[in-house]
Design a protein around this motif. Structure first.
Motif, PDB file in Angstrom:
ATOM      1  N   HIS A  34       0.820  -1.208   0.000  1.00  0.00           N
ATOM      2  CA  HIS A  34       0.000   0.000   0.000  1.00  0.00           C
ATOM      3  C   HIS A  34       0.858   1.263   0.000  1.00  0.00           C
ATOM      4  O   HIS A  34       2.050   1.250   0.301  1.00  0.00           O
ATOM      5  CB  HIS A  34      -0.919   0.007   1.227  1.00  0.00           C
ATOM      6  N   GLY A  35       0.215   2.381  -0.316  1.00  0.00           N
ATOM      7  CA  GLY A  35       0.863   3.676  -0.279  1.00  0.00           C
ATOM      8  C   GLY A  35       0.689   4.348   1.067  1.00  0.00           C
ATOM      9  O   GLY A  35       0.216   3.756   2.038  1.00  0.00           O
ATOM     10  N   GLY A  36       1.104   5.625   1.123  1.00  0.00           N
ATOM     11  CA  GLY A  36       0.994   6.381   2.361  1.00  0.00           C
ATOM     12  C   GLY A  36       2.272   7.074   2.761  1.00  0.00           C
ATOM     13  O   GLY A  36       2.466   7.381   3.940  1.00  0.00           O
ATOM     14  N   GLY A  37       3.156   7.318   1.787  1.00  0.00           N
ATOM     15  CA  GLY A  37       4.375   8.057   2.093  1.00  0.00           C
ATOM     16  C   GLY A  37       5.315   7.345   3.043  1.00  0.00           C
ATOM     17  O   GLY A  37       6.149   7.988   3.686  1.00  0.00           O
ATOM     18  N   VAL A  94       4.280 -15.183  -9.879  1.00  0.00           N
ATOM     19  CA  VAL A  94       4.160 -14.231  -8.779  1.00  0.00           C
ATOM     20  C   VAL A  94       4.511 -12.839  -9.303  1.00  0.00           C
ATOM     21  O   VAL A  94       5.516 -12.662  -9.998  1.00  0.00           O
ATOM     22  CB  VAL A  94       5.082 -14.616  -7.594  1.00  0.00           C
ATOM     23  N   PHE A  95       3.693 -11.870  -8.961  1.00  0.00           N
ATOM     24  CA  PHE A  95       3.916 -10.478  -9.346  1.00  0.00           C
ATOM     25  C   PHE A  95       3.984  -9.629  -8.086  1.00  0.00           C
ATOM     26  O   PHE A  95       3.285  -9.895  -7.106  1.00  0.00           O
ATOM     27  CB  PHE A  95       2.789  -9.974 -10.251  1.00  0.00           C
ATOM     28  N   VAL A  96       4.838  -8.618  -8.107  1.00  0.00           N
ATOM     29  CA  VAL A  96       4.966  -7.694  -6.981  1.00  0.00           C
ATOM     30  C   VAL A  96       4.443  -6.345  -7.456  1.00  0.00           C
ATOM     31  O   VAL A  96       4.868  -5.836  -8.498  1.00  0.00           O
ATOM     32  CB  VAL A  96       6.423  -7.571  -6.507  1.00  0.00           C
ATOM     33  N   ALA A  97       3.501  -5.770  -6.709  1.00  0.00           N
ATOM     34  CA  ALA A  97       2.856  -4.535  -7.126  1.00  0.00           C
ATOM     35  C   ALA A  97       2.687  -3.600  -5.941  1.00  0.00           C
ATOM     36  O   ALA A  97       2.712  -4.022  -4.777  1.00  0.00           O
ATOM     37  CB  ALA A  97       1.488  -4.833  -7.762  1.00  0.00           C
ATOM     38  N   GLY A  98       2.511  -2.305  -6.248  1.00  0.00           N
ATOM     39  CA  GLY A  98       2.299  -1.345  -5.170  1.00  0.00           C
ATOM     40  C   GLY A  98       1.934   0.019  -5.708  1.00  0.00           C
ATOM     41  O   GLY A  98       2.183   0.336  -6.878  1.00  0.00           O
ATOM     42  N   ASP A  99       1.325   0.824  -4.839  1.00  0.00           N
ATOM     43  CA  ASP A  99       0.833   2.148  -5.191  1.00  0.00           C
ATOM     44  C   ASP A  99       1.591   3.198  -4.395  1.00  0.00           C
ATOM     45  O   ASP A  99       1.753   3.064  -3.175  1.00  0.00           O
ATOM     46  CB  ASP A  99      -0.665   2.207  -4.850  1.00  0.00           C
ATOM     47  N   SER A 100       2.084   4.243  -5.076  1.00  0.00           N
ATOM     48  CA  SER A 100       2.760   5.374  -4.428  1.00  0.00           C
ATOM     49  C   SER A 100       3.994   4.875  -3.665  1.00  0.00           C
ATOM     50  O   SER A 100       4.904   4.326  -4.271  1.00  0.00           O
ATOM     51  CB  SER A 100       1.786   6.124  -3.522  1.00  0.00           C
ATOM     52  N   MET A 153       4.146  -0.895 -10.784  1.00  0.00           N
ATOM     53  CA  MET A 153       4.237   0.264  -9.898  1.00  0.00           C
ATOM     54  C   MET A 153       3.233   1.314 -10.335  1.00  0.00           C
ATOM     55  O   MET A 153       3.278   1.776 -11.485  1.00  0.00           O
ATOM     56  CB  MET A 153       5.658   0.831  -9.913  1.00  0.00           C
ATOM     57  N   LEU A 154       2.328   1.690  -9.438  1.00  0.00           N
ATOM     58  CA  LEU A 154       1.295   2.665  -9.738  1.00  0.00           C
ATOM     59  C   LEU A 154       1.666   3.987  -9.075  1.00  0.00           C
ATOM     60  O   LEU A 154       1.703   4.077  -7.839  1.00  0.00           O
ATOM     61  CB  LEU A 154      -0.059   2.181  -9.224  1.00  0.00           C
ATOM     62  N   GLY A 208      -1.984   8.751  -7.012  1.00  0.00           N
ATOM     63  CA  GLY A 208      -2.728   7.762  -6.242  1.00  0.00           C
ATOM     64  C   GLY A 208      -4.179   7.621  -6.640  1.00  0.00           C
ATOM     65  O   GLY A 208      -5.018   7.198  -5.834  1.00  0.00           O
ATOM     66  N   PHE A 209      -4.499   7.897  -7.895  1.00  0.00           N
ATOM     67  CA  PHE A 209      -5.905   7.929  -8.315  1.00  0.00           C
ATOM     68  C   PHE A 209      -6.608   6.584  -8.154  1.00  0.00           C
ATOM     69  O   PHE A 209      -7.811   6.525  -7.893  1.00  0.00           O
ATOM     70  CB  PHE A 209      -6.024   8.425  -9.759  1.00  0.00           C
ATOM     71  N   PHE A 210      -5.883   5.480  -8.303  1.00  0.00           N
ATOM     72  CA  PHE A 210      -6.507   4.161  -8.162  1.00  0.00           C
ATOM     73  C   PHE A 210      -6.987   3.943  -6.733  1.00  0.00           C
ATOM     74  O   PHE A 210      -8.104   3.462  -6.505  1.00  0.00           O
ATOM     75  CB  PHE A 210      -5.514   3.075  -8.586  1.00  0.00           C
ATOM     76  N   ALA A 211      -6.175   4.326  -5.758  1.00  0.00           N
ATOM     77  CA  ALA A 211      -6.581   4.162  -4.365  1.00  0.00           C
ATOM     78  C   ALA A 211      -7.656   5.169  -3.966  1.00  0.00           C
ATOM     79  O   ALA A 211      -8.530   4.858  -3.154  1.00  0.00           O
ATOM     80  CB  ALA A 211      -5.371   4.311  -3.446  1.00  0.00           C
ATOM     81  N   VAL A 212      -7.595   6.371  -4.526  1.00  0.00           N
ATOM     82  CA  VAL A 212      -8.580   7.397  -4.175  1.00  0.00           C
ATOM     83  C   VAL A 212      -9.960   7.016  -4.696  1.00  0.00           C
ATOM     84  O   VAL A 212     -10.970   7.153  -3.993  1.00  0.00           O
ATOM     85  CB  VAL A 212      -8.150   8.774  -4.731  1.00  0.00           C
ATOM     86  N   GLU A 213     -10.019   6.533  -5.945  1.00  0.00           N
ATOM     87  CA  GLU A 213     -11.289   6.133  -6.543  1.00  0.00           C
ATOM     88  C   GLU A 213     -11.145   4.745  -7.174  1.00  0.00           C
ATOM     89  O   GLU A 213     -11.069   4.612  -8.395  1.00  0.00           O
ATOM     90  CB  GLU A 213     -11.737   7.138  -7.601  1.00  0.00           C
TER      91      GLU A 213
END
Length: 334
Positions: free
Chosen positions: A83-86, A163-169, A200-201, A304-309
């Motif tokens: 997850h994101g969050g700085g 296996v894929f590694v993914a994450g936002d921000s 990576m998003l 972070g548009f995917f997490a926002v909406e």
């Protein structure tokens, strides 16, 4: 006799936390500024559960499995999601991050593992990156796990060769460092687990020299340049600049990536994101080195548009894009 002054606030991250001059961190656990997403009707049913993956630090991950997978017997690709969050706020159970993973699990379909990692400023880099590496090691251990140590959802449903590694921000930054550790062999042999790609998003990278998007773009609805700078002050070792290798992959002291055999990379950028240029530059540099990387830019979108909406039109396009990457020609083939 001089009296010592009481602790005072040196970093304020409203409405989430405050860092005091004596090192104390005050977290406001009921803070949640994003609108809680409401899924539209007709979404695939997804089951989930929480699992402890690191008892020494009390760290959990949430496993998402399409309900239909429990009876089909089909093996599904695995997405390890951060997850994101700085690097200082957030958790896998925040409603928006949860909704993102529900969509990915149900609509790809895939087995999604959304993992918490230690946050700054209580735990500065590289603590969170070490935790991310431990998540991958936990997945590898599940291949041979038996009895109470074996998770039945993984043993029944996971395709450990995809296996894929993914994450936002910030989670996108975690993905980069995890990919480099994997490709450099710092996590040891993964067989039979195989990381087939990374996504990576709106990844969060830094640097002392301002990019054009940082210098010229107005603040977004959920991100400003002072907030980005503050995040780096909270997570990097004290006294570091934003060119620290853990912030800037191409800083003056950052290790060269030319000889690192990275897996296929999908980089998503938002055209109105302050960090847009850093994501685009990251993809361009990797491509110039001959790395398998694809950059997709979303016009009109902020950081972070995917997490926002997660259920918005752009979010739906992200799901389709990741599905193509996982099932199509994006990730490494078997």
């Amino acid at each position: 006799m001089a009296s010592s002054s009481p602790p005072h606030v040196v970093e304020d991250v409203p409405p989430f936390l405050q860092l005091l001059s004596d090192g104390t961190v005050i977290r406001f656990t009921d803070a949640y500024p994003l609108p809680i997403p409401s899924p539209p009707p007709g979404q695939p049913v997804v089951d989930w559960k929480d699992v402890l993956y690191d008892a020494s630090h009390g760290l959990k991950l949430r496993i998402y499995r399409p309900a239909a997978a429990s009876s089909s017997g089909n093996k599904l690709p695995v997405i390890v999601y951060f997850h994101g969050g700085g690097y200082s706020i957030g958790s896998f159970d925040m409603p928006n991050f949860h909704a993102c993973c529900v969509r990915l699990a149900g609509e790809l379909p895939a087995l999604v593992l959304s993992a918490d990692y230690r946050l700054a400023p209580e735990h500065r880099f590289p603590a969170g990156l070490d935790d991310a590496a431990n998540v991958v090691s936990w997945v590898r251990a599940q291949v041979a796990a038996v009895g109470d140590n074996a998770d039945p959802w993984l043993s029944e449903t996971a395709n450990f060769g995809r296996v894929f590694v993914a994450g936002d921000s910030a989670g996108g930054g975690v993905v980069h460092h995890t990919a480099v550790r994997l490709a450099s062999g710092r996590l040891g042999p993964l067989d039979p687990v195989r990381v087939a790609g990374c996504a990576m998003l709106c990844p969060m990278f830094g640097g002392e020299e301002r990019t054009a998007s940082e210098a010229e773009f107005p603040p977004g609805p959920f991100l400003s340049l002072p907030a980005v700078d503050q995040a780096w002050r909270l997570v990097l070792p004290p006294g570091s600049t934003r060119d620290h290798p853990l912030a800037n992959p191409f800083g003056p002291d950052s290790p060269a990536l030319d000889g690192v055999a990275l897996p296929p990379m999908l980089v998503v950028a938002a055209a109105r994101d302050l960090l847009r240029d850093r994501a685009a530059d990251y993809a361009a540099r990797l491509k110039a080195m001959g790395k398998p990387v694809e950059l997709v830019e979303f016009e009109g979108q902020h950081h972070g548009f995917f997490a926002v909406e997660p259920y918005g039109d752009a979010g739906s396009e992200v799901v389709r894009l990741v599905k193509r990457f996982v099932y199509g020609n994006g990730g490494a083939s078997d």
